[in-house]
Each structure stands twice: as C-alpha cells, then as structure tokens.
Design a protein around this motif. Structure first.
Motif, mmCIF file in Angstrom:
data_model
loop_
_atom_site.group_PDB
_atom_site.id
_atom_site.type_symbol
_atom_site.label_atom_id
_atom_site.label_comp_id
_atom_site.label_asym_id
_atom_site.label_seq_id
_atom_site.Cartn_x
_atom_site.Cartn_y
_atom_site.Cartn_z
ATOM 1 N N TYR A 1 0.830 -1.208 0.000
ATOM 2 C CA TYR A 1 0.000 0.000 0.000
ATOM 3 C C TYR A 1 0.866 1.260 0.000
ATOM 4 C CZ TYR A 1 -4.234 -2.698 1.023
ATOM 5 O OH TYR A 1 -5.286 -3.568 0.968
ATOM 6 N N ASN A 2 1.901 1.279 0.814
ATOM 7 C CA ASN A 2 2.772 2.452 0.873
ATOM 8 C C ASN A 2 3.505 2.668 -0.449
ATOM 9 O OD1 ASN A 2 2.057 3.131 3.489
ATOM 10 N ND2 ASN A 2 3.702 1.939 4.391
ATOM 11 N N ASN A 3 3.941 1.596 -1.089
ATOM 12 C CA ASN A 3 4.602 1.715 -2.393
ATOM 13 C C ASN A 3 3.645 2.282 -3.430
ATOM 14 O OD1 ASN A 3 7.031 0.758 -1.448
ATOM 15 N ND2 ASN A 3 6.737 -1.317 -2.202
ATOM 16 N N ALA A 4 2.395 1.824 -3.412
ATOM 17 C CA ALA A 4 1.397 2.331 -4.360
ATOM 18 C C ALA A 4 1.119 3.811 -4.109
ATOM 19 C CB ALA A 4 0.114 1.524 -4.249
ATOM 20 N N ARG A 5 1.031 4.189 -2.843
ATOM 21 C CA ARG A 5 0.793 5.590 -2.489
ATOM 22 C C ARG A 5 1.943 6.474 -2.973
ATOM 23 N NH1 ARG A 5 0.017 5.138 3.182
ATOM 24 N NH2 ARG A 5 -1.638 3.770 2.520
ATOM 25 N N LEU A 6 3.172 6.028 -2.760
ATOM 26 C CA LEU A 6 4.341 6.778 -3.199
ATOM 27 C C LEU A 6 4.393 6.863 -4.725
ATOM 28 C CD1 LEU A 6 6.968 8.262 -2.629
ATOM 29 C CD2 LEU A 6 8.105 6.033 -2.502
ATOM 30 N N ALA A 7 4.056 5.778 -5.406
ATOM 31 C CA ALA A 7 4.048 5.787 -6.873
ATOM 32 C C ALA A 7 3.031 6.785 -7.404
ATOM 33 C CB ALA A 7 3.754 4.388 -7.404
ATOM 34 N N ALA A 8 1.861 6.837 -6.780
ATOM 35 C CA ALA A 8 0.834 7.788 -7.210
ATOM 36 C C ALA A 8 1.282 9.223 -6.978
ATOM 37 C CB ALA A 8 -0.479 7.511 -6.474
ATOM 38 N N LYS A 9 1.894 9.474 -5.838
ATOM 39 C CA LYS A 9 2.391 10.821 -5.542
ATOM 40 C C LYS A 9 3.487 11.223 -6.523
ATOM 41 C CE LYS A 9 4.157 13.684 -1.811
ATOM 42 N NZ LYS A 9 4.515 13.778 -0.407
ATOM 43 N N THR A 10 4.383 10.296 -6.819
ATOM 44 C CA THR A 10 5.466 10.560 -7.768
ATOM 45 C C THR A 10 4.899 10.855 -9.153
ATOM 46 O OG1 THR A 10 6.967 9.145 -6.522
ATOM 47 C CG2 THR A 10 7.561 9.605 -8.800
ATOM 48 N N ALA A 11 3.921 10.070 -9.578
ATOM 49 C CA ALA A 11 3.303 10.293 -10.882
ATOM 50 C C ALA A 11 2.649 11.668 -10.945
ATOM 51 C CB ALA A 11 2.279 9.201 -11.170
ATOM 52 N N GLY A 12 1.979 12.048 -9.872
ATOM 53 C CA GLY A 12 1.356 13.374 -9.824
ATOM 54 C C GLY A 12 2.376 14.492 -9.934
ATOM 55 N N GLU A 13 3.487 14.337 -9.266
ATOM 56 C CA GLU A 13 4.553 15.349 -9.332
ATOM 57 C C GLU A 13 5.158 15.410 -10.735
ATOM 58 O OE1 GLU A 13 5.412 17.601 -7.084
ATOM 59 O OE2 GLU A 13 3.898 16.844 -5.686
ATOM 60 N N LEU A 14 5.328 14.272 -11.377
ATOM 61 C CA LEU A 14 5.865 14.243 -12.736
ATOM 62 C C LEU A 14 4.922 14.932 -13.715
ATOM 63 C CD1 LEU A 14 7.405 10.664 -12.889
ATOM 64 C CD2 LEU A 14 8.645 12.837 -12.921
ATOM 65 N N VAL A 15 3.625 14.730 -13.547
ATOM 66 C CA VAL A 15 2.634 15.407 -14.393
ATOM 67 C C VAL A 15 2.716 16.914 -14.182
ATOM 68 C CG1 VAL A 15 0.163 15.764 -14.752
ATOM 69 C CG2 VAL A 15 1.071 13.451 -14.577
ATOM 70 N N ALA A 16 2.836 17.322 -12.930
ATOM 71 C CA ALA A 16 2.931 18.754 -12.628
ATOM 72 C C ALA A 16 4.196 19.349 -13.252
ATOM 73 C CB ALA A 16 2.927 18.973 -11.115
ATOM 74 N N LEU A 17 5.297 18.644 -13.201
ATOM 75 C CA LEU A 17 6.540 19.126 -13.822
ATOM 76 C C LEU A 17 6.423 19.207 -15.343
ATOM 77 C CD1 LEU A 17 9.273 17.219 -11.771
ATOM 78 C CD2 LEU A 17 8.858 19.684 -11.789
ATOM 79 N N ALA A 18 5.739 18.270 -15.924
ATOM 80 C CA ALA A 18 5.593 18.251 -17.380
ATOM 81 C C ALA A 18 4.743 19.408 -17.880
ATOM 82 C CB ALA A 18 4.968 16.928 -17.828
ATOM 83 N N LYS A 19 3.878 19.942 -17.038
ATOM 84 C CA LYS A 19 3.019 21.065 -17.428
ATOM 85 C C LYS A 19 3.776 22.386 -17.428
ATOM 86 C CE LYS A 19 -1.357 19.067 -16.021
ATOM 87 N NZ LYS A 19 -2.547 19.194 -15.167
ATOM 88 N N ASN A 20 4.936 22.419 -16.795
ATOM 89 C CA ASN A 20 5.708 23.669 -16.718
ATOM 90 C C ASN A 20 6.561 23.872 -17.924
ATOM 91 O OD1 ASN A 20 4.651 24.344 -14.266
ATOM 92 N ND2 ASN A 20 6.220 23.277 -13.112
#
Length: 51
Positions: free
Chosen positions: A32-51
């Motif tokens: 569960y913790n790995n999945a949570r971290l993966a989702a957070k990382t993916a969200g941050e990568l999407v945010a970076l790609a928008k810049n």
C-alpha cells in the motif's frame, strides 16, 4: 535454484513461514505504501511536465 521473478514470492513465503504469518500484515502495508508513493510521484511528474 530460484531466479528472476520467482525470487520475491519465494522470499516472502519463507519469511511468512519463519514468522508464523506475522510478516503478512507488514508486507501488505508495504505494498500500500509503495502504491501511495508511486501515485504521488506520478502526480509530481505530471505537474513538472506542465511547466
């Protein structure tokens, strides 16, 4: 004789046997913790790609 993708399930089963099943809850929380971290990382990568 354990190789590749068979390694993790083999080790988890051995640890579960050695601990009498006590490690199972910890392993589930780890997933569960790995999945949570993966989702957070993916969200941050999407945010970076928008810049």
């Amino acid at each position: 004789g354990i190789h590749g993708k068979e390694t993790t399930p083999f080790l988890l089963a051995k640890i579960k046997d050695i601990t009498g099943g006590d490690s199972l809850a910890s392993n589930i929380q780890l997933v569960y913790n790995n999945a949570r971290l993966a989702a957070k990382t993916a969200g941050e990568l999407v945010a970076l790609a928008k810049n």
